[in-house]
Design a protein around this motif. Structure first.
Motif, mmCIF file in Angstrom:
data_model
loop_
_atom_site.group_PDB
_atom_site.id
_atom_site.type_symbol
_atom_site.label_atom_id
_atom_site.label_comp_id
_atom_site.label_asym_id
_atom_site.label_seq_id
_atom_site.Cartn_x
_atom_site.Cartn_y
_atom_site.Cartn_z
ATOM 1 N N LEU A 293 0.840 -1.205 0.000
ATOM 2 C CA LEU A 293 0.000 0.000 0.000
ATOM 3 C C LEU A 293 0.878 1.260 0.000
ATOM 4 C CD1 LEU A 293 -2.935 1.085 0.204
ATOM 5 C CD2 LEU A 293 -2.674 1.009 2.686
ATOM 6 N N ALA A 294 1.949 1.217 0.775
ATOM 7 C CA ALA A 294 2.839 2.392 0.863
ATOM 8 C C ALA A 294 3.524 2.673 -0.471
ATOM 9 C CB ALA A 294 3.877 2.153 1.952
ATOM 10 N N GLN A 295 3.817 1.612 -1.193
ATOM 11 C CA GLN A 295 4.579 1.763 -2.440
ATOM 12 C C GLN A 295 3.707 2.194 -3.616
ATOM 13 O OE1 GLN A 295 5.930 -1.942 -4.183
ATOM 14 N NE2 GLN A 295 7.964 -1.082 -4.543
ATOM 15 N N ALA A 296 2.415 1.935 -3.541
ATOM 16 C CA ALA A 296 1.538 2.118 -4.709
ATOM 17 C C ALA A 296 1.499 3.576 -5.160
ATOM 18 C CB ALA A 296 0.129 1.641 -4.356
ATOM 19 N N ASP A 297 1.559 3.785 -6.488
ATOM 20 C CA ASP A 297 1.433 5.159 -7.006
ATOM 21 C C ASP A 297 0.041 5.418 -7.584
ATOM 22 O OD1 ASP A 297 1.932 3.447 -9.110
ATOM 23 O OD2 ASP A 297 3.476 4.669 -10.060
ATOM 24 N N VAL A 298 -0.643 4.365 -8.062
ATOM 25 C CA VAL A 298 -2.032 4.517 -8.509
ATOM 26 C C VAL A 298 -2.849 3.414 -7.840
ATOM 27 C CG1 VAL A 298 -3.629 4.450 -10.463
ATOM 28 C CG2 VAL A 298 -1.384 5.534 -10.724
ATOM 29 N N ILE A 299 -3.881 3.811 -7.117
ATOM 30 C CA ILE A 299 -4.683 2.828 -6.367
ATOM 31 C C ILE A 299 -6.126 2.912 -6.841
ATOM 32 C CG2 ILE A 299 -5.456 2.073 -4.090
ATOM 33 C CD1 ILE A 299 -2.998 3.513 -2.917
ATOM 34 N N LEU A 300 -6.655 1.768 -7.246
ATOM 35 C CA LEU A 300 -8.073 1.685 -7.574
ATOM 36 C C LEU A 300 -8.763 0.993 -6.404
ATOM 37 C CD1 LEU A 300 -10.520 1.922 -9.430
ATOM 38 C CD2 LEU A 300 -9.773 -0.188 -10.565
ATOM 39 N N VAL A 301 -9.571 1.751 -5.679
ATOM 40 C CA VAL A 301 -10.354 1.181 -4.575
ATOM 41 C C VAL A 301 -11.723 0.848 -5.159
ATOM 42 C CG1 VAL A 301 -11.386 1.627 -2.327
ATOM 43 C CG2 VAL A 301 -9.134 2.567 -2.867
ATOM 44 N N VAL A 302 -12.037 -0.416 -5.200
ATOM 45 C CA VAL A 302 -13.301 -0.797 -5.819
ATOM 46 C C VAL A 302 -14.131 -1.587 -4.813
ATOM 47 C CG1 VAL A 302 -12.123 -2.733 -6.990
ATOM 48 C CG2 VAL A 302 -14.336 -1.992 -7.804
ATOM 49 N N ASP A 303 -15.305 -1.087 -4.515
ATOM 50 C CA ASP A 303 -16.213 -1.730 -3.555
ATOM 51 C C ASP A 303 -15.506 -2.007 -2.229
ATOM 52 O OD1 ASP A 303 -18.358 -1.640 -5.246
ATOM 53 O OD2 ASP A 303 -18.246 -3.747 -5.860
ATOM 54 N N SER A 304 -15.230 -0.976 -1.480
ATOM 55 C CA SER A 304 -14.554 -1.179 -0.193
ATOM 56 C C SER A 304 -15.085 -0.218 0.860
ATOM 57 C CB SER A 304 -13.044 -0.983 -0.341
ATOM 58 O OG SER A 304 -12.424 -1.178 0.909
ATOM 59 N N HIS A 305 -15.531 -0.790 1.986
ATOM 60 C CA HIS A 305 -15.902 0.036 3.135
ATOM 61 C C HIS A 305 -14.660 0.617 3.804
ATOM 62 C CE1 HIS A 305 -20.109 -1.032 3.461
ATOM 63 N NE2 HIS A 305 -19.851 -2.315 3.484
#
Ligand SMILES: Cc1ncc(C[n+]2csc(CCOP(=O)(O)OP(=O)(O)O)c2C)c(N)n1
Ligand SMILES: [Mg+2]
Length: 587
Positions: A293-305
């Motif tokens: 998570l710390a390393q990610a540069d583009v994050i797609l959050v899909v269906d997440s509380h």
């Protein structure tokens, strides 16, 4: 229609609001009414009896009597999760409504389409109408704001004011329940209304379809696809995309196309195959930063509380975050935010399909870089799994949650099974070591109110093909919250056996851990003084044996565990429930 004095009503063969209500449920595709009856329900009970006498019982949903309302709603919840079809729960005035308890929040958070109907105390005092007051309790049970009891936990509520449009009302309520974000709806009807004589009538349920799944705008689907294609370290985080099992292959296609790791956060279904090399793990209540998570540069959050817990685990400040969700703003959650560049209210299967199409046909990406990433992510996931495998053994002669979960995984390997999880402080261990891979083979309540697996196992079994085994992995506290005396009785009565494995640490570990996270050096910690122990121990499986004739056993010895689980599974396959308490180190 004949109406006698003193609130008497109806002759055999009459048609009332109650009959029309039940007919409407069946016409809208409701298979079951999970019911707990009282003085408000003579109309429903009479309608069922008349239908049976006339050989027309198929005109109404099947009735499952539930001695506790919590079990009724949990069963309807799990049934609707498996089938994606709304079910109905009937409860007694305000009192039964209150017994639905915290399971209401589970249904709301779990996006569960369910129609809850409660009768209401008669509003006429002297026999003016059929159904008028004629029992002392009618004066006592009258609640000031009965619909208000559930208002914080439903998408829609209304009162049935006449039988003349009860079908339209039922269809409208179910239309709202089924449309995303799906959720519970609530109808109330007083005795007089439910006894109202009617001429039979029809309304076409096809005229009340749910809202179609929403797509991304063309601009946003292109923006997200372009961002993922250009990312060095893309990441997808999801919690409940797999509530629609058909969405899982689409997510898999997207992940594979660009070698994107997928993180399951507070997941209560199979969102991505647990054995996939691009699966980068599960997280629940994290205490440390997740490096992916710390390393990610583009994050797609899909269906997440809950994609992460920012107190101890968050993305880099300059990460670009997109949120695609059926309910991206969550107005029913008072405080909530994801720091996203853009939010979209869309159906995940449709939206990810749009992104995949663009990546396949139009948007260029660096295939060499993708292959390098594929090797790196796969190697990391392989190493993570090897480290987890090494934990799957007893410790100092005691059964650990890791060893227990590995035994359950091996027991179920290659079988058609559906695992319900309510393992609480072992949620993480269960996910890590079970690694469920088949879409639709793993479910949680979606909420935090405990006791869901009790009735949930019944609903899941009723909804499953006969050869599928339902297995609940449940904490000892959660087992008790599930009113096992009621749930196990229902399971036997309606031929819905399941295997329950209790992660039995003789108490509530969760509040102890919560205290330690806030007061690590406090007085409770120093004296090991936590009010969470269940000593002296109750014989938990014996409750199921007494109430539902279940096979009951308690295990301490790690060597005996695989054999006992195997015996229990055979019992369940033979048509009888089994409850096994597995002693873990005490809380
Ligand atoms: C209806 C309800 N009451 C109380 C709680 C608070 N609570 C959260 S976890 C927990 C303990 C659960 O015990 P158990 O199932 O044995 O799991 P363990 O914590 O031991 O892993 C409690 C009481 C809750 N979540 N829901
Ligand atoms: Mg416990």
């Amino acid at each position: 229609m004949p109406v006698a004095a003193g609130g008497q009503a109806s002759t055999a063969g009459s048609y009332t609001t109650s009959a029309a209500f039940l007919e409407a449920l069946a016409e809208a595709g409701v298979s079951y009414v999970f019911g707990n009856f009282g003085s408000d329900h003579p109309g429903l009970i009479e309608a069922y009896a008349q239908a049976k006498a006339a050989g027309r019982q198929d005109a109404y949903p099947k009735l499952i009597i539930c001695p506790h309302e919590m079990v009724a709603l949990s069963a309807a919840h799990a049934y609707a999760s498996v089938t994606r079809q709304p079910q109905a729960v009937v409860v007694h005035v305000g009192d039964g409504t209150q017994n639905l308890g915290g399971e209401m929040n589970n249904a709301l958070r779990g996006l569960i389409p369910v129609l809850i109907f409660a009768g209401a105390s008669p509003y006429t005092l002297e026999g003016e109408l059929p159904g008028s007051r004629n029992e002392w309790i009618h004066w006592i049970q009258d609640a000031r704001d009965q619909r208000g009891i559930l208002r914080g936990f439903v998408k829609y509520d209304n009162e049935i004011r006449t039988g003349r449009n009860v079908k339209q009302l039922v269809f409208r309520a179910l239309q709202i329940a089924r449309s995303d974000p799906a959720g519970p709806v609530h109808l109330v009807g007083a005795r007089e209304v439910m006894e109202e004589p009617l001429e039979p009538y029809t309304v076409d349920p096809a005229q009340f379809p749910p809202v179609e799944p929403a797509a991304l705008t063309a601009g946003l689907s292109r923006e997200i696809a372009t961002a993922l294609a250009g990312a060095r370290h893309p990441l997808i985080v999801t919690s409940y995309l797999g509530r629609n099992p058909d969405a899982v292959p689409v997510l898999t296609e997207l992940a594979e196309l660009l070698a994107i790791p997928v993180l399951e956060s507070a997941a209560f279904c199979v969102n991505f195959p647990g054995d996939h090399p691009l699966h980068c793990g599960y997280q629940f209540t994290t205490t440390e930063q997740n490096p992916v998570l710390a390393q990610a540069d583009v994050i797609l959050v899909v269906d997440s509380h809950v994609p992460w817990i920012p107190t101890n685990n968050r993305p880099a400040p300059d990460a670009t975050i997109y949120v695609v969700d059926v309910d991206p703003l969550r107005p029913t959650v008072p405080m909530w935010q994801i720091p996203a560049r853009r939010l979209a209210a869309a159906d995940s299967k449709v939206a990810l399909g749009q992104i995949v199409s663009l990546l396949r046909d139009e948007i260029l990406f660096e295939a060499g870089e993708v292959e390098v990433r594929r090797v790196q992510v796969s190697a990391a996931s392989h190493a993570r799994r090897a480290a987890l495998d090494a934990l799957e053994r007893p410790q100092d002669g005691a059964i650990t949650p890791q060893y227990l979960t590995a035994c359950v995984r091996d027991l179920l390997a290659g079988t058609d099974s559906l695992v319900l999880t309510e393992a609480i402080t072992s949620y993480q261990v269960v996910a890590d070591h079970l690694r469920p891979s088949v879409p639709g083979s793993y479910l949680g309540s979606g909420g935090g109110s405990l006791g869901w697996t009790g009735g949930g196992a019944v609903g899941a079994k009723l909804a499953s093909p006969p050869e599928r085994t339902v297995v609940s992995l449940v904490g000892d506290g959660s087992y008790l919250f599930g009113v096992p005396s009621s749930a196990q009785w229902v399971a036997r009565r309606y031929d819905a056996p399941s295997l329950t494995v209790i992660y039995d640490n003789r108490g509530w570990a969760a509040p102890k851990f919560s205290t330690l996270r806030v007061h690590g050096q406090g007085a409770a910690a120093a004296a090991d003084d936590f009010p969470v122990s269940f000593e002296p121990e109750a014989d938990l499986p014996a409750i199921a044996a007494a109430a539902g004739g279940a096979y009951a056993a308690t295990v301490d010895d790690p060597d005996e565990l695989p054999g006992i689980l195997k015996d229990a599974l055979a019992v369940v396959r033979g048509g009888r429930s089994a409850v096994i308490s597995v002693h873990l180190p005490p809380v």
